[in-house]
Design an enzyme around this catalytic site. Structure first.
Site, short mmCIF file in Angstrom:
data_model
loop_
_atom_site.label_atom_id
_atom_site.label_comp_id
_atom_site.label_asym_id
_atom_site.label_seq_id
_atom_site.Cartn_x
_atom_site.Cartn_y
_atom_site.Cartn_z
N SER A 18 -6.62 2.98 -2.54
CA SER A 18 -7.75 3.91 -2.47
C SER A 18 -8.30 4.02 -1.05
O SER A 18 -9.51 4.08 -0.84
CB SER A 18 -8.83 3.48 -3.45
N GLY A 19 -7.39 4.05 -0.05
CA GLY A 19 -7.80 4.46 1.29
C GLY A 19 -7.71 5.97 1.38
O GLY A 19 -7.64 6.67 0.36
N HIS A 40 -2.92 -3.59 18.63
CA HIS A 40 -4.03 -2.91 19.34
C HIS A 40 -4.40 -3.76 20.54
O HIS A 40 -4.46 -4.99 20.43
CB HIS A 40 -5.23 -2.74 18.40
N HIS A 98 -2.20 -4.40 14.29
CA HIS A 98 -3.12 -3.34 13.90
C HIS A 98 -2.53 -2.35 12.91
O HIS A 98 -3.16 -2.01 11.92
CB HIS A 98 -3.53 -2.61 15.18
N LYS A 136 -6.67 -2.72 -5.51
CA LYS A 136 -6.72 -4.19 -5.59
C LYS A 136 -8.14 -4.75 -5.55
O LYS A 136 -8.42 -5.80 -6.12
CB LYS A 136 -5.90 -4.75 -4.42
N ARG A 193 -0.70 2.64 23.88
CA ARG A 193 -1.19 1.39 23.33
C ARG A 193 -0.25 0.21 23.57
O ARG A 193 -0.69 -0.90 23.90
CB ARG A 193 -1.35 1.60 21.82
N GLU A 252 -8.96 9.49 23.56
CA GLU A 252 -8.36 8.16 23.41
C GLU A 252 -7.04 8.11 24.17
O GLU A 252 -6.52 9.16 24.59
CB GLU A 252 -8.19 7.81 21.93
N ARG A 298 2.40 4.39 17.48
CA ARG A 298 1.51 5.46 17.01
C ARG A 298 0.49 5.86 18.06
O ARG A 298 -0.11 5.00 18.72
CB ARG A 298 0.78 4.99 15.74
N SER A 340 -3.35 8.03 12.45
CA SER A 340 -3.01 7.42 11.16
C SER A 340 -3.84 8.02 10.02
O SER A 340 -3.30 8.34 8.95
CB SER A 340 -3.25 5.92 11.22
N GLU A 376 -0.12 4.53 5.52
CA GLU A 376 0.49 3.47 6.32
C GLU A 376 1.64 2.77 5.60
O GLU A 376 2.52 2.19 6.24
CB GLU A 376 -0.58 2.45 6.75
P1 FAD Z 1 -5.57 1.77 3.44
O1 FAD Z 1 -6.75 2.49 3.94
O2 FAD Z 1 -5.25 0.47 4.05
O3 FAD Z 1 -5.73 1.60 1.89
C1 FAD Z 1 -4.83 0.81 1.15
C2 FAD Z 1 -5.38 0.69 -0.25
O4 FAD Z 1 -4.41 0.09 -1.10
C3 FAD Z 1 -6.62 -0.18 -0.34
O5 FAD Z 1 -7.52 0.42 -1.22
C4 FAD Z 1 -6.09 -1.48 -0.92
O6 FAD Z 1 -7.06 -2.22 -1.63
C5 FAD Z 1 -5.03 -0.95 -1.85
N1 FAD Z 1 -3.97 -1.89 -2.20
C6 FAD Z 1 -3.23 -2.65 -1.36
N2 FAD Z 1 -2.35 -3.39 -2.06
C7 FAD Z 1 -2.55 -3.09 -3.36
C8 FAD Z 1 -1.97 -3.54 -4.58
N3 FAD Z 1 -0.99 -4.45 -4.61
N4 FAD Z 1 -2.43 -3.03 -5.74
C9 FAD Z 1 -3.43 -2.12 -5.75
N5 FAD Z 1 -4.02 -1.66 -4.63
C10 FAD Z 1 -3.58 -2.14 -3.46
N6 FAD Z 1 -6.53 4.95 12.33
C11 FAD Z 1 -6.95 6.14 12.84
O7 FAD Z 1 -6.28 7.17 12.66
N7 FAD Z 1 -8.14 6.21 13.50
C12 FAD Z 1 -8.94 5.12 13.70
O8 FAD Z 1 -10.00 5.24 14.28
C13 FAD Z 1 -8.50 3.88 13.21
N8 FAD Z 1 -9.24 2.76 13.39
C14 FAD Z 1 -8.87 1.59 12.78
C15 FAD Z 1 -9.69 0.48 12.87
C16 FAD Z 1 -9.36 -0.68 12.19
C17 FAD Z 1 -10.27 -1.87 12.29
C18 FAD Z 1 -8.17 -0.74 11.43
C19 FAD Z 1 -7.80 -1.98 10.69
C20 FAD Z 1 -7.32 0.36 11.36
C21 FAD Z 1 -7.66 1.53 12.03
N9 FAD Z 1 -6.85 2.65 11.96
C22 FAD Z 1 -7.28 3.84 12.49
C23 FAD Z 1 -5.66 2.65 11.12
C24 FAD Z 1 -6.04 3.31 9.79
O9 FAD Z 1 -7.32 2.90 9.41
C25 FAD Z 1 -5.08 2.98 8.67
O10 FAD Z 1 -3.75 3.08 9.12
C26 FAD Z 1 -5.30 3.95 7.53
O11 FAD Z 1 -6.65 3.90 7.13
C27 FAD Z 1 -4.39 3.62 6.37
O12 FAD Z 1 -4.79 4.39 5.28
P2 FAD Z 1 -4.05 4.21 3.89
O13 FAD Z 1 -4.75 5.08 2.92
O14 FAD Z 1 -2.61 4.38 4.08
O15 FAD Z 1 -4.25 2.66 3.55
C1 SIN Z 2 -9.48 2.62 17.71
O1 SIN Z 2 -10.59 3.05 17.44
O2 SIN Z 2 -9.13 2.20 18.80
C2 SIN Z 2 -8.45 2.63 16.63
C3 SIN Z 2 -7.88 3.96 16.58
C4 SIN Z 2 -6.57 3.93 15.88
O3 SIN Z 2 -6.07 2.89 15.48
O4 SIN Z 2 -6.00 5.01 15.77
#
Ligand code: FAD
Ligand code: SIN
Length: 528
Positions: free
Chosen positions: A9-10, A224, A329, A31, A268, A109, A364, A369, A353
């Site tokens: 749920s990202g 990162h 990261h 999760k 990066r 950035e 990246r 992302s 991701e």
């Molecule tokens: P996620 O947002 O990681 O969501 C994964 C979901 O899956 C979660 O809800 C988790 O609980 C669930 N899950 C995992 N395993 C299971 C399981 N076994 N069963 C059920 N559920 C599960 N990217 C950018 O583009 N810009 C930014 O500014 C940026 N800043 C960042 C800052 C930080 C601190 C971090 C850590 C990352 C950042 N990134 C950024 C990267 C970006 O946030 C992630 O790559 C992106 O949010 C991934 O989205 P997603 O929906 O694929 O996964």
């Molecule tokens: C950051 O804010 O530097 C993270 C951005 C990203 O991971 O894309």
């Protein structure tokens, strides 16, 4: 109506669930609590070519350049051309993007040739997006199963027909589905230094691997450049350097100008490696990020999250440079997909991701992302709506209740900590054959429970599996490219090839492929 299970749920999972729920019965399982995700902590923002001085071509060019020759050109074009409309949709949904003079504010950035990064709450962009999308999902009536972990995929005749789940009290269930969408994020917890929260253990990728899905580009883990060295390792957004902060060595001198013409705003991987080398040259002491020239008022307004983290660590970054280190990261690799998020297993999709579309190449570009999560979630929904799915023979059932939980199963924290140390030391910012071989030996020695009945034990098993795969993929790639730097093979090969690993029977098979051989179709074709 088809049943579709969306896992995670990202930004990717929430977007997919909302879109798929318009034509199918969706179960969203996650999760932790609904909002818990890497998305929630995203800082810098989301990149899109929305402004007059920008274009899809420029954004695509920057993305491909950062990707170090490995970016899949079709996937990049899809990302940069379909992203703007979806970001405008986020604006319409009410994501509180920051404004300046009534217009959307935008940041710069590293490795972006234009300021094109929208942000919300200063450096709380992920929260703005996550809270808005989660509220829409709750209001939509989608069935939500929180605190429920995907452990494995259920397959019949090579097709995905459901998922197996584990709850915190040990209850094991099977959910039947005509299709499953993995949106489970990355695995930053593989490394002892990471910006990722606790839950980033690569579960979806590990489950896909056990089910026989092809994985790609696993050796490309992005570090990162700047995480606070204080406990918690909070990210210090690249946007801080985009606003003018500079990196200093232990003696207070800038060093990035000697490394790359773009200095602190180089790609990066270049900045992360330069910092790691500088730290090694100063006996492991962190380098310093000097944001003092930006002034207290600006820092507090533009970067409230980082400001709070500095305060919590007893640092005043308006007055003193702060200590920073590279940290794991983002995973460019993941479950190999085509342009419609389809994996090598019928009925199984991967987005965000957890997926490897090839759009992020070997490194990246910042803020791409969140955009990828949006774009390929929408594409997965389009692919599903365009296809008639065969009915799954599996009905929902409870396999074992909480009373069946293995008594007293220890949570093997030590194994995970050891693994994370091994990964950081031997498969981190720089690698070589000797270190990677040692890592394989040490990972092999780390014991994991054979049968798992707790979420922590399942996470440990997944991390051990994925750590082993990252190391094998890193050993196989005898060149340096993007985030994968081999000190024993420091040059970049003339041809860029992707790597692929797959289980054939009980055997691990690893090979390479090029986009020319496996181009991404632009139309939804074939079965899902
Ligand atoms: P996620 O947002 O990681 O969501 C994964 C979901 O899956 C979660 O809800 C988790 O609980 C669930 N899950 C995992 N395993 C299971 C399981 N076994 N069963 C059920 N559920 C599960 N990217 C950018 O583009 N810009 C930014 O500014 C940026 N800043 C960042 C800052 C930080 C601190 C971090 C850590 C990352 C950042 N990134 C950024 C990267 C970006 O946030 C992630 O790559 C992106 O949010 C991934 O989205 P997603 O929906 O694929 O996964
Ligand atoms: C950051 O804010 O530097 C993270 C951005 C990203 O991971 O894309």
């Amino acid at each position: 109506m088809s049943r579709v299970v969306v896992v995670g749920s990202g930004i990717a999972g929430l977007t997919a669930a909302l879109r798929i729920s318009t034509f199918a019965e969706v179960t969203l399982l996650t999760k932790g609590a609904l909002q818990e995700s890497n998305t929630l902590y995203a800082q810098g923002g989301i990149a899109a070519a929305l402004f007059d001085d920008d274009s899809v071509e420029l954004h695509a060019r920057d993305t491909l350049l950062a990707g170090a020759g490995l970016g899949n050109e079709d996937a990049v074009r899809i990302l940069c051309s379909e992203g703007p409309a979806l970001v405008r949709e986020l604006v319409r949904f009410g994501v509180p993007f920051d404004r300046s003079g009534g217009e959307l504010a935008r940041g710069l950035e590293a490795a972006h040739s234009r300021s094109r990064v929208l942000h919300a709450g200063g450096d709380a962009t992920g929260r703005g997006i996550e809270v808005t999308l989660a509220a829409r999902v709750r209001a939509s009536g989608i069935r939500i199963l929180e605190n429920t972990m995907l452990t494995d995929l259920v397959l019949r005749s090579g097709r995905t027909v459901g998922v197996r789940t584990l709850e915190a009290d040990g209850t094991v269930c099977v959910l039947g589905a005509e299709a499953v969408v993995l949106a489970t994020g990355g695995a930053g917890r593989l490394y002892s230094h990471t910006t990722n929260p606790r839950g980033a253990t690569g579960d979806g990728i590990a489950a896909a691997w056990r089910a026989g899905a092809e994985l790609a580009d696993l050796e490309f883990y992005q570090f990162h450049p700047t995480a606070l060295t204080a406990p918690g390792g909070t990210l210090v957004s690249e946007a801080v350097r985009g606003e003018g902060a500079v990196l200093l060595d232990a003696s207070g001198s800038r060093f990035m100008q000697l490394v790359h013409p773009d200095a602190e705003l180089a790609p990066r991987d270049v900045v992360a490696r330069a910092i790691a080398r500088q730290m090694a040259a100063q006996s492991g002491a962190p380098v310093l990020l000097d944001a003092t020239a930006l002034g207290r008022r600006f820092l507090t307004r533009r970067f409230p999250t980082i400001q709070a983290a500095c305060e919590a660590a007893g640092l005043d970054w308006a007055v003193d440079p702060i200590p920073v280190t590279p940290a794991a990261h983002y995973w460019m690799g993941g479950v190999k997909t085509d342009a419609w998020a389809r994996t090598s297993i019928p009925g199984l999709f991967a987005i965000g991701e957890a997926a490897c579309t090839g759009a992020q190449g070997a490194n990246r570009l910042a803020s791409n992302s969140l955009l990828e999560g949006l774009v390929f979630a929408a594409r997965a929904a389009d692919a599903l709506s365009a296809t008639e799915l065969p009915t799954s023979p599996v009905e929902d059932s409870v396999l074992s209740g909480s009373a069946d939980r293995a008594a007293g199963e220890a949570v093997p924290v030590r194994t995970v900590d050891d693994l994370r140390d091994v990964m950081w030391r031997y498969a981190g910012v720089e690698r070589n054959a000797d270190g990677l071989s040692e890592a394989l030996r040490l990972i092999d020695e780390l014991q994991s429970a054979d049968s798992v009945s707790s979420i922590a034990a399942q996470e440990e098993l997944n991390l051990l599996t994925l750590g082993d795969l990252v190391v094998r993929a890193a050993l196989a790639r005898e060149e340096s490219r993007g985030a994968h730097y081999r000190s024993d093979f420091p040059t970049t090969a003339s041809e860029a090839v992707h790597s692929r690993v797959v289980l054939l029977g009980d055997d691990l098979h690893i090979d390479t492929f090029t986009e020319a051989r496996e181009g991404m179709e632009r139309e939804v074709v074939g079965a899902c």
